[in-house]
Design a protein around this motif. Structure first.
Motif, PDB file in Angstrom:
ATOM      1  N   TYR A 496       0.866  -1.186   0.000  1.00 23.76           N
ATOM      2  CA  TYR A 496       0.000   0.000   0.000  1.00 23.76           C
ATOM      3  C   TYR A 496       0.903   1.236   0.000  1.00 23.76           C
ATOM      4  O   TYR A 496       1.805   1.354   0.845  1.00 23.76           O
ATOM      5  N   ASP A 497       0.662   2.144  -0.942  1.00 27.17           N
ATOM      6  CA  ASP A 497       1.537   3.305  -1.127  1.00 27.17           C
ATOM      7  C   ASP A 497       1.192   4.405  -0.115  1.00 27.17           C
ATOM      8  O   ASP A 497       0.059   4.888  -0.075  1.00 27.17           O
ATOM      9  N   ILE A 498       2.195   4.791   0.685  1.00 24.97           N
ATOM     10  CA  ILE A 498       1.948   5.843   1.690  1.00 24.97           C
ATOM     11  C   ILE A 498       2.770   7.097   1.364  1.00 24.97           C
ATOM     12  O   ILE A 498       3.292   7.765   2.254  1.00 24.97           O
ATOM     13  N   SER A 499       2.863   7.417   0.069  1.00 26.99           N
ATOM     14  CA  SER A 499       3.628   8.611  -0.332  1.00 26.99           C
ATOM     15  C   SER A 499       2.677   9.769  -0.616  1.00 26.99           C
ATOM     16  O   SER A 499       1.660   9.601  -1.290  1.00 26.99           O
ATOM     17  N   GLN A 500       3.070  10.914  -0.118  1.00 23.16           N
ATOM     18  CA  GLN A 500       2.287  12.130  -0.382  1.00 23.16           C
ATOM     19  C   GLN A 500       2.719  12.757  -1.702  1.00 23.16           C
ATOM     20  O   GLN A 500       3.852  12.584  -2.120  1.00 23.16           O
ATOM     21  N   LYS A 501       1.812  13.532  -2.311  1.00 20.42           N
ATOM     22  CA  LYS A 501       2.187  14.349  -3.465  1.00 20.42           C
ATOM     23  C   LYS A 501       2.174  15.807  -3.050  1.00 20.42           C
ATOM     24  O   LYS A 501       1.125  16.251  -2.598  1.00 20.42           O
ATOM     25  N   PRO A 502       3.165  16.619  -3.266  1.00 18.56           N
ATOM     26  CA  PRO A 502       4.521  16.203  -3.570  1.00 18.56           C
ATOM     27  C   PRO A 502       5.172  15.579  -2.339  1.00 18.56           C
ATOM     28  O   PRO A 502       4.636  15.759  -1.258  1.00 18.56           O
ATOM     29  N   PRO A 503       6.261  14.893  -2.474  1.00 23.17           N
ATOM     30  CA  PRO A 503       7.114  14.761  -3.663  1.00 23.17           C
ATOM     31  C   PRO A 503       6.683  13.660  -4.630  1.00 23.17           C
ATOM     32  O   PRO A 503       7.079  13.691  -5.781  1.00 23.17           O
ATOM     33  N   ALA A 504       5.876  12.684  -4.185  1.00 25.85           N
ATOM     34  CA  ALA A 504       5.463  11.641  -5.136  1.00 25.85           C
ATOM     35  C   ALA A 504       4.394  12.208  -6.056  1.00 25.85           C
ATOM     36  O   ALA A 504       3.804  13.246  -5.752  1.00 25.85           O
ATOM     37  N   THR A 505       4.125  11.538  -7.176  1.00 24.08           N
ATOM     38  CA  THR A 505       2.976  11.907  -7.999  1.00 24.08           C
ATOM     39  C   THR A 505       1.865  10.904  -7.696  1.00 24.08           C
ATOM     40  O   THR A 505       2.091   9.940  -6.976  1.00 24.08           O
ATOM     41  N   ILE A 506       0.691  11.145  -8.237  1.00 25.06           N
ATOM     42  CA  ILE A 506      -0.418  10.217  -7.969  1.00 25.06           C
ATOM     43  C   ILE A 506      -0.183   8.915  -8.741  1.00 25.06           C
ATOM     44  O   ILE A 506      -0.212   7.832  -8.178  1.00 25.06           O
ATOM     45  N   GLU A 507       0.075   9.037 -10.036  1.00 27.93           N
ATOM     46  CA  GLU A 507       0.404   7.847 -10.823  1.00 27.93           C
ATOM     47  C   GLU A 507       1.831   7.423 -10.492  1.00 27.93           C
ATOM     48  O   GLU A 507       2.656   8.255 -10.107  1.00 27.93           O
ATOM     49  N   PHE A 508       2.120   6.123 -10.720  1.00 24.33           N
ATOM     50  CA  PHE A 508       3.477   5.642 -10.448  1.00 24.33           C
ATOM     51  C   PHE A 508       4.458   6.051 -11.539  1.00 24.33           C
ATOM     52  O   PHE A 508       5.656   6.091 -11.316  1.00 24.33           O
ATOM     53  N   GLU A 509       3.926   6.289 -12.737  1.00 28.01           N
ATOM     54  CA  GLU A 509       4.830   6.690 -13.834  1.00 28.01           C
ATOM     55  C   GLU A 509       4.352   7.986 -14.439  1.00 28.01           C
ATOM     56  O   GLU A 509       3.147   8.241 -14.482  1.00 28.01           O
TER      57      GLU A 509
END
Ligand code: XMP
Length: 509
Positions: A496-509
């Motif tokens: 389960y992805d627990i990354s916020q945007k930013p710095p992550a994006t919503i899509e993985f690519e």
């Protein structure tokens, strides 16, 4: 109409939306708009938005100061207030520290903008403050830390607020904006149902007897735009849905039955999944995959357009689901907005010479949903999560293969199914699954298993620019994970992805 002048503030669109909610049309213009242009538009009022700059910076965005001589009421918010102060020779200085958050204003005097307000909670986000108000201006409220939280010039009908009336954390903000509309004597005639009738009339006049081609994806914008056109010109509208093989499970059937239910006379679905898969073979980079998908999409669409033209006669128009935020230049163009745009705006060969019909070009997303409801589109179709143009192509990480797509479709189906069953779907802004290009070890029965790793992602957001990962109860995640591991062959791990945007994006690519 109220014009909102954009100084790059993150709430600029929110100001326009709030004004529209109050029943008056609002349109956004860049700060480079001239007094001459505004005079021609003849708005009832002008709002200057906030912005990240300081008016004392050398390259600070300024306004054609003749705008203040047009006799049109002006409201400056945050940066807008400071710009007014600077234009009329007030003094603006940095405060002791950046003030960010809630505060209480004490209202004094008889500022018509703050009529009905006394001690109120407001939301501020600023560094500079007005140290000395210009001549003819009166301070109408203060906080403990900000001496000039609002000011106005009665004669000139110019008003300034250091705080943000458009945000949720200023509970009486709507009263303030409503007071401004009264000061402007702006009509409250922005009613979706009447605007809709006007738009339908315009489309009818523009299209005449000519044919309209439209690419539809099942997304809210193209759905509402196509239903709107179909209501008035059912014999002239030709809708094309391209199945690129990168769709969710059962998507093709869903879209075909939806369009059937909505009484489309000319609906064509094109199965191009093999073509897309073959173009994607060997490609691993997100951007090269995106380009290949976009390029193939246009090619398949063009081929179908030519075929339709040969069969049914000349097509003169291209219908598109462009909405207001898609076409308004933001002072800080975002990566996402520009990407989405490039997928929305199909280009066709010049020889077809198509003119655009964009029935939703004036509307915000929530207004588009309202139009959809008026057009009797099922709620489930209007409340669907966003889905990217390149589809599962950017959720199968690395090379896209049929095997990975099929596994991902099953995983995604279970996740969305459980979200709906547990009442989380409507509370989540977007949810998705992705599959990694590597495998992990597990045991199934007594045997060693070596299968793919998948990830689930769910986010809460307002516009997709920033996003928070969704905190589901453990029991929900446990249920989803156990269903995926038991029901889908070829999956060894669920993350389960627990990354916020930013710095992550919503899509993985
Ligand atoms: P990101 O991944 O940039 O996504 O945080 C923000 C929103 O945009 C969608 N998205 C796309 N939509 N074409 C699209 O039509 C694309 O290439 C694309 N990439 C991201 C994403 O699903 C999310 O809603």
């Amino acid at each position: 109409m109220i014009t909102v002048i954009n100084f790059g503030g993150q709430y600029c669109h929110l100001i326009a939306r709030k004004i529209r909610e109050l029943g008056t049309k609002a349109e956004i213009f860049p700060f480079t708009v001239s007094a001459e242009e505004l005079k021609k538009l003849n708005p009832d009022g002008i709002i200057l938005s906030g912005g990240p700059a300081s008016v004392n910076e050398i390259n600070a965005p300024l306004l054609d100061s003749k705008i203040f001589d047009l006799g049109i009421p002006v409201l400056g918010i945050c940066y807008g207030l400071q710009l007014i102060a600077k234009t009329f020779n007030g003094v603006i200085k940095p405060g002791p520290s950046r003030e960010y958050g809630k505060n209480i204003i004490s209202v004094k005097g008889n500022d018509p903008l703050l009529k009905g307000l006394k001690k109120e909670q407001v939301w501020l986000s600023h560094f500079d403050t007005v140290k000395s108000v210009p001549k003819d201006f009166i301070v109408s409220s203060s906080t403990k830390t900000c001496l000039v939280s609002s000011m106005y010039s009665k004669n000139k009908k110019i008003f300034g607020l250091q705080f943000h009336p458009e945000v949720h954390h200023t509970p009486k903000g709507k009263i303030i904006l409503s007071n401004f509309l009264k000061i402007c004597t702006a009509k409250k005639d922005w009613k979706i149902s009447s605007v809709l009738m006007q738009i339908q009339k315009e489309i009818k006049e523009k299209a005449g007897e000519e044919k309209i081609l439209m690419g539809v994806s099942g997304g809210v914008d193209s759905l509402v735009a196509s239903v709107l056109i179909n209501k008035i010109l059912p014999n002239q509208l030709f809708c094309v849905f391209i199945d690129n093989g990168l769709m969710r499970k059962n998507e093709k059937q869903y879209i075909e039955s939806l369009y059937k239910k909505m009484n489309f006379k000319h609906f064509f679905s094109v199965d191009a999944s093999k073509e897309f898969l073959s173009v994607l073979t060997g490609l691993t980079g997100p951007e090269e995959k995106r380009k290949a998908i976009g390029f193939t999409f246009i090619k398949v669409f063009e081929d179908k357009a030519v075929e339709l033209e040969q069969k049914h006669g000349k097509i003169s128009f291209l219908g598109q689901g462009t909405i207001y935020p898609d076409r308004i230049e933001s002072a800080e163009p975002s990566k996402t907005a520009s990407k989405i745009k490039s997928h929305h705006n199909l280009s066709l060969p010049d020889k077809m010479n198509l003119s655009l019909i964009e029935p939703l070009r004036e509307f915000y997303k929530d207004e588009v949903r309202e139009i959809g409801t008026l057009l009797k589109i099922p709620k489930t179709a209007l409340d669907r999560h966003p889905f990217p143009g390149p589809g599962l192509g950017v959720r199968v990480l690395g090379e896209v293969t049929k095997e990975k797509l099929d596994i991902l479709r099953e995983v995604d189906f279970i996740f969305i199914d459980e979200l709906k069953k547990n009442n989380f779907y409507d509370k989540t802004w977007q949810a998705l699954a992705a599959i990694f290009p590597v495998k992990a070890v597990g045991v199934k029965g007594d045997a060693r298993d070596y299968s793919f790793i998948v990830a689930l992602r769910a986010v809460n957001s307002v516009d997709g620019m920033t996003a928070d990962w969704t905190k589901f109860p453990d029991s929900f995640l446990e249920k989803v994970s156990s269903r995926i591991l038991n029901e889908v062959n070829g999956v060894a791990r669920v993350l389960y992805d627990i990354s916020q945007k930013p710095p992550a994006t919503i899509e993985f690519e």
